[in-house]
Design an enzyme around this catalytic site. Structure first.
Site, short mmCIF file in Angstrom:
data_model
loop_
_atom_site.label_atom_id
_atom_site.label_comp_id
_atom_site.label_asym_id
_atom_site.label_seq_id
_atom_site.Cartn_x
_atom_site.Cartn_y
_atom_site.Cartn_z
N CYS A 74 -47.31 -8.16 -39.16
CA CYS A 74 -46.39 -7.96 -38.04
C CYS A 74 -45.08 -7.29 -38.45
CB CYS A 74 -46.16 -9.29 -37.33
SG CYS A 74 -45.37 -9.12 -35.71
N GLU A 125 -53.16 -10.98 -36.66
CA GLU A 125 -52.29 -12.06 -37.12
C GLU A 125 -52.58 -13.34 -36.33
OE1 GLU A 125 -47.45 -12.94 -37.19
OE2 GLU A 125 -48.30 -11.38 -35.89
N LYS A 170 -47.34 -13.98 -45.67
CA LYS A 170 -46.20 -13.19 -45.22
C LYS A 170 -44.93 -13.66 -45.93
CE LYS A 170 -43.96 -11.76 -40.87
NZ LYS A 170 -43.94 -11.95 -39.40
#
Length: 516
Positions: free
Chosen positions: A383, A267, A333
Site C-alpha cells: 500500500c 493487502e 510492512k
C-alpha cells in the site's frame, strides 16, 4: 479587474489567486493528467511572492497555495474516516482541513524563506526565480516526505509520469523532477522581462525527452506469467464476521482458478490473522502451488505475540522435489501509516473515534530479501510504502552491496477501498508508475478495488482492470536488472544540488553587493 491589477494584484486578490492556483493543481495529477497546469500555477505563485516584501505575507501566500493544493488532492481521507471509520462528519472534515493546513506550512515556510533571502540580499529576479525559489520548493517537498515519517502524497514530481520530465526520474527521482518543475515555472514567471528564459525551458524539455530514450536497466531471465487478483470486497464487509468465510472461499477459488508463475492477492485480503485461518486453508493453497508450479503472494495480517500485529505478505512456493513441505516467504510492512497502522504520541483519543481493526502494527525489516519466482526476484511493498521511492531504492542498492539477490520487479499489494470511488485510486497508480521509472523495473499491482495493473519500466500502464469490478489480470512480465543512478544515490544528490543552488545564489548576490 484590469490588466495592471493582474500583474500587481492587491493583497486580498493575491491571497485569493494563490488559493485558486493551489486548488487547480489537483488537475495536474492523475486522473486528469494536465501536468502543464502545474507549471502555470507555480509560475503564478512565484510571481505573487516576488511582488511582496513582507516575509509574513509571503508565508501566507505559500501556505494558502499549499492548503488549496493539498485540500483538493487528499479530500478522500474524509471517506476513510467518516464513511468507513465511523468518525462524526464534522470531526472528519475538520481533520482533513487541519492536515491540509499543516502540510501547507511546508510551502509557506519555503516562500517565506525565499522572501527573507530577497529582503536581506536583494538578488535579481533571475536569481530568485531560477535559483532560490526552485531550491526552497524542492527542499520543502523533500522535508514533507521525511518529517514525522513523511506524507509525500502528490508532491509535484508525480504529475510528470507522462511529461518530458519523466526522463529525469531514473537520475534524480520524484523530488528532482519537482525541482525541475519549479525551475520551469520560474522560467515562465521570468518570461515577461527575459525572453531568453524560453531557451532554458526548451533545453530542459528536450533533455528530458532524450533521457526517456535511455534504457538504464536490461532484461533479466525469462518473462513470468502473472495473475493479479482484484477481489472487490466492499470495505464495510471486509472484516464483517459473517462474511469472513465467504471472503476466504472467494480468494481461494480465484487463486485456484488457473496456474501462473506468480499469483498475487491484495493487502489483508484474508481478513483473519494468519494463525486464525482454518487449519487446512494454507495447506490446500500449498498443495495447489506445488501441483501447478505456481508461486503465491498472499496479503494477510500476522500476529507473533499478543497485541503485536504485522501487515504482511506471505509467499508460498512449490515444494522442492522430494520434499513434502513448501517453501514459505514472509514480508512485513515497515513504513506504517500514521493513525491507521501506528498511533502517534498523544493521539490515541483521535484513533479511538474510528473503527479500525487490529490496531497498531509492528515494523518489518527495512531491507528485505526479495521473493524468488523462477529466475525472477520480486520485491514486495504494501500500500502506502510505494510513496517512498528512496526506501525502495535503498532496498535494491543494499541488497546488491551485500551480495544478496536484487529484485528484478516490484509488487505492490494494496487495499484502497478505504477511500471509496475517489481520485485516490488513480493517484496511487501514478505513484507506482513513478517507482517503476525511478528503478527501471516493472511494477505489479494487486488491489482490492483498484487500480490493479502491470506497469513497465518506462512507467507505462500496459494492462489494468477496471476499478470496483471483481477479476483477475493476467500478463507476461519481463524482469529487469541493473541499477539506475537514482537507486545508487537516492535523494542525497538532489538535496545537495538544491543546497548548492542556494549557495550559488548567495555568492552571486554577495559579489554584486561587494561590487557596489
Amino acid at each position: 479587474m484590469n490588466f495592471r491589477s493582474l500583474l500587481h494584484p492587491s493583497p486580498v486578490q493575491s491571497v485569493i489567486a494563490a488559493f485558486i492556483a493551489g486548488a487547480l493543481n489537483v488537475f495536474a495529477f492523475a486522473p486528469f493528467g494536465c501536468w502543464w497546469l502545474q507549471l502555470l500555477t507555480l509560475a503564478l505563485l512565484f510571481h505573487l511572492v516576488l511582488q511582496t516584501a513582507s516575509v509574513k505575507r509571503s508565508m501566507l501566500l505559500g501556505w494558502v497555495f499549499g492548503f488549496g493544493w493539498l485540500l483538493c488532492c487528499i479530500y478522500w481521507l474524509y471517506i476513510s474516516m467518516h464513511d468507513y471509520g465511523g468518525m462524526p462528519a464534522p470531526m472528519a472534515a475538520l481533520a482533513v482541513v487541519l492536515l491540509a493546513a499543516v502540510l501547507g506550512l511546508f510551502v509557506g515556510i519555503a516562500t517565506g524563506s525565499a522572501t527573507q533571502f530577497h529582503r536581506r540580499l536583494q538578488p535579481s529576479s533571475a536569481v530568485m526565480l531560477l535559483l532560490v525559489l526552485p531550491a526552497v520548493w524542492a527542499l520543502a517537498e523533500w522535508l514533507r516526505g521525511w518529517i514525522l515519517t513523511g506524507f509525500p502524497w502528490t508532491v509535484s514530481g508525480y504529475a510528470h509520469t507522462s511529461s518530458p520530465l519523466a526522463g529525469f526520474a531514473p537520475l534524480i527521482g520524484v523530488y528532482g523532477i519537482g525541482w525541475l518543475a519549479a525551475l520551469l515555472a520560474g522560467c515562465l514567471a521570468l518570461l515577461p522581462t527575459r525572453k531568453s528564459a524560453i531557451v532554458l525551458v526548451a533545453c530542459i524539455m528536450a533533455t528530458g525527452f532524450g533521457a526517456k530514450q535511455v534504457a538504464w536497466t536490461t532484461p533479466n531471465g525469462q518473462p513470468i506469467a502473472v495473475r493479479l487478483v482484484q477481489g472487490n470486497v466492499p470495505q464495510e464487509m471486509k472484516f464483517d464476521a459473517e462474511q469472513v468465510n465467504a471472503t476466504l472461499t472467494l480468494y481461494e477459488d480465484m487463486i485456484r482458478a488457473a496456474p501462473a508463475d506468480l499469483i498475487a492477492i491484495p493487502e489483508t485480503a484474508l481478513p483473519l490473522l494468519l494463525h486464525q485461518l482454518p487449519q487446512d486453508y494454507l495447506p490446500r493453497l500449498s498443495e495447489f502451488a506445488t501441483a501447478s508450479n505456481s508461486h503465491l503472494a498472499i496479503g494477510v495480517p500476522v500476529s507473533d505475540a499478543p497485541q503485536q500485529y504485522a501487515n504482511s505478505m506471505i509467499g508460498i512456493s512449490p515444494a522442492p522435489a522430494g520434499l513434502a513441505a513448501p517453501a514459505f516467504y514472509r514480508y512485513d510492512k515497515h513504513h506504517l501509516v500514521p493513525f491507521g497502522e501506528f498511533i502517534p504520541f498523544g493521539f490515541r483519543w483521535f484513533v479511538n473515534m474510528m473503527h479500525i481493526p487490529l490496531g497498531e502494527f509492528t515494523r518489518g525489516d527495512a531491507t528485505p530479501v526479495p521473493f524468488a519466482v523462477k529466475d525472477q526476484w520480486v520485491l514486495p511493498n504494501i500500500c502506502y510504502e510505494d510513496l517512498f521511492g528512496e526506501e525502495i531504492a535503498k532496498q535494491l542498492y543494499t541488497n546488491q552491496q551485500a551480495g544478496e539477490p536484487v529484485a528484478t520487479m516490484l509488487l505492490n499489494i494494496s487495499n484502497i477501498a478505504w477511500f471509496g470511488d475517489s481520485i485516490a485510486l488513480p493517484q496511487h497508480l501514478q505513484i507506482s508508475q513513478m517507482r517503476a521509472i525511478e528503478t527501471g523495473r516493472p511494477m505489479l499491482r494487486s488491489t482490492n478495488t483498484g487500480a490493479t495493473a502491470v506497469i513497465d519500466p518506462t512507467g507505462t500502464v500496459v494492462a489494468r482492470l477496471k476499478p470496483f469490478e471483481r477479476g483477475v489480470l493476467t500478463a507476461s512480465v519481463q524482469g529487469y536488472s541493473g541499477l539506475t543512478p537514482y537507486v545508487v544515490v537516492g535523494n542525497a544528490f538532489i538535496v545537495l544540488l538544491v543546497l548548492a543552488m542556494l549557495l550559488v545564489a548567495w555568492r552571486l548576490t554577495r559579489r554584486k553587493l561587494t561590487a557596489r
